[in-house]
Design a protein around this motif. Structure first.
Motif, short mmCIF file in Angstrom:
data_model
loop_
_atom_site.label_atom_id
_atom_site.label_comp_id
_atom_site.label_asym_id
_atom_site.label_seq_id
_atom_site.Cartn_x
_atom_site.Cartn_y
_atom_site.Cartn_z
N ALA A 1 0.83 -1.20 0.00
CA ALA A 1 0.00 0.00 0.00
C ALA A 1 0.87 1.26 0.00
O ALA A 1 0.58 2.22 -0.72
CB ALA A 1 -0.93 0.00 1.21
N HIS A 2 1.93 1.24 0.79
CA HIS A 2 2.84 2.39 0.84
C HIS A 2 3.50 2.60 -0.53
O HIS A 2 3.60 3.73 -1.00
CB HIS A 2 3.90 2.16 1.92
CG HIS A 2 4.92 3.25 2.00
ND1 HIS A 2 4.63 4.50 2.48
CD2 HIS A 2 6.22 3.28 1.65
CE1 HIS A 2 5.71 5.25 2.41
NE2 HIS A 2 6.69 4.53 1.91
N LEU A 3 3.93 1.52 -1.14
CA LEU A 3 4.57 1.61 -2.45
C LEU A 3 3.58 2.07 -3.51
O LEU A 3 3.92 2.85 -4.40
CB LEU A 3 5.17 0.26 -2.82
CG LEU A 3 6.16 0.22 -3.97
CD1 LEU A 3 7.28 1.22 -3.77
CD2 LEU A 3 6.74 -1.17 -4.11
N SER A 4 2.35 1.63 -3.40
CA SER A 4 1.31 2.06 -4.34
C SER A 4 1.11 3.57 -4.26
O SER A 4 1.01 4.25 -5.29
CB SER A 4 0.00 1.33 -4.02
OG SER A 4 -0.99 1.68 -4.94
N ALA A 5 1.08 4.10 -3.05
CA ALA A 5 0.94 5.54 -2.87
C ALA A 5 2.16 6.27 -3.42
O ALA A 5 2.03 7.34 -4.04
CB ALA A 5 0.75 5.87 -1.39
N ALA A 6 3.35 5.70 -3.22
CA ALA A 6 4.57 6.32 -3.74
C ALA A 6 4.57 6.34 -5.27
O ALA A 6 5.01 7.33 -5.88
CB ALA A 6 5.79 5.57 -3.22
N VAL A 7 4.08 5.27 -5.89
CA VAL A 7 3.99 5.23 -7.36
C VAL A 7 3.02 6.30 -7.85
O VAL A 7 3.33 7.04 -8.79
CB VAL A 7 3.56 3.82 -7.85
CG1 VAL A 7 3.17 3.86 -9.33
CG2 VAL A 7 4.67 2.81 -7.62
N ASP A 8 1.88 6.40 -7.21
CA ASP A 8 0.89 7.42 -7.60
C ASP A 8 1.49 8.82 -7.51
O ASP A 8 1.33 9.64 -8.42
CB ASP A 8 -0.36 7.33 -6.73
CG ASP A 8 -1.19 6.09 -7.02
OD1 ASP A 8 -1.00 5.48 -8.09
OD2 ASP A 8 -2.04 5.76 -6.17
N GLU A 9 2.19 9.09 -6.42
CA GLU A 9 2.80 10.40 -6.23
C GLU A 9 3.90 10.64 -7.27
O GLU A 9 4.01 11.74 -7.83
CB GLU A 9 3.37 10.52 -4.82
CG GLU A 9 3.90 11.89 -4.51
CD GLU A 9 4.35 12.05 -3.08
OE1 GLU A 9 5.25 12.86 -2.84
OE2 GLU A 9 3.81 11.36 -2.19
N ALA A 10 4.70 9.63 -7.53
CA ALA A 10 5.79 9.77 -8.50
C ALA A 10 5.26 10.04 -9.90
O ALA A 10 5.86 10.80 -10.66
CB ALA A 10 6.65 8.50 -8.49
N GLN A 11 4.13 9.43 -10.24
CA GLN A 11 3.55 9.63 -11.56
C GLN A 11 3.05 11.06 -11.73
O GLN A 11 2.99 11.56 -12.85
CB GLN A 11 2.43 8.63 -11.81
CG GLN A 11 2.94 7.23 -12.04
CD GLN A 11 1.83 6.21 -12.21
OE1 GLN A 11 0.80 6.27 -11.56
NE2 GLN A 11 2.06 5.24 -13.08
#
Length: 56
Positions: free
Chosen positions: A15-25
């Motif tokens: 979940a943390h990584l998913s949020a990081a990917v969304d933010e990075a995009q």
């Protein structure tokens, strides 16, 4: 660490990584190769969760 707590920890990391990917995009300074690496890591976590989690 019990199996269920290990799976829960993996889910939190996913979940943390998913949020990081969304933010990075959304961030123009992050390269597509960095985003791809995060997505691959996220997929590996998901595969491990699926492998370890009891079937319902």
């Amino acid at each position: 660490m019990s199996l269920s707590s290990h799976v829960e920890e993996l889910k939190k990391k996913h979940a943390h990584l998913s949020a990081a990917v969304d933010e990075a995009q959304r961030s123009p300074g992050v390269s597509s190769s960095e985003i791809t690496a995060m997505k691959k890591q996220k997929l590996r976590l998901k595969e491990e969760i699926t492998r370890l989690a009891p079937a319902h």
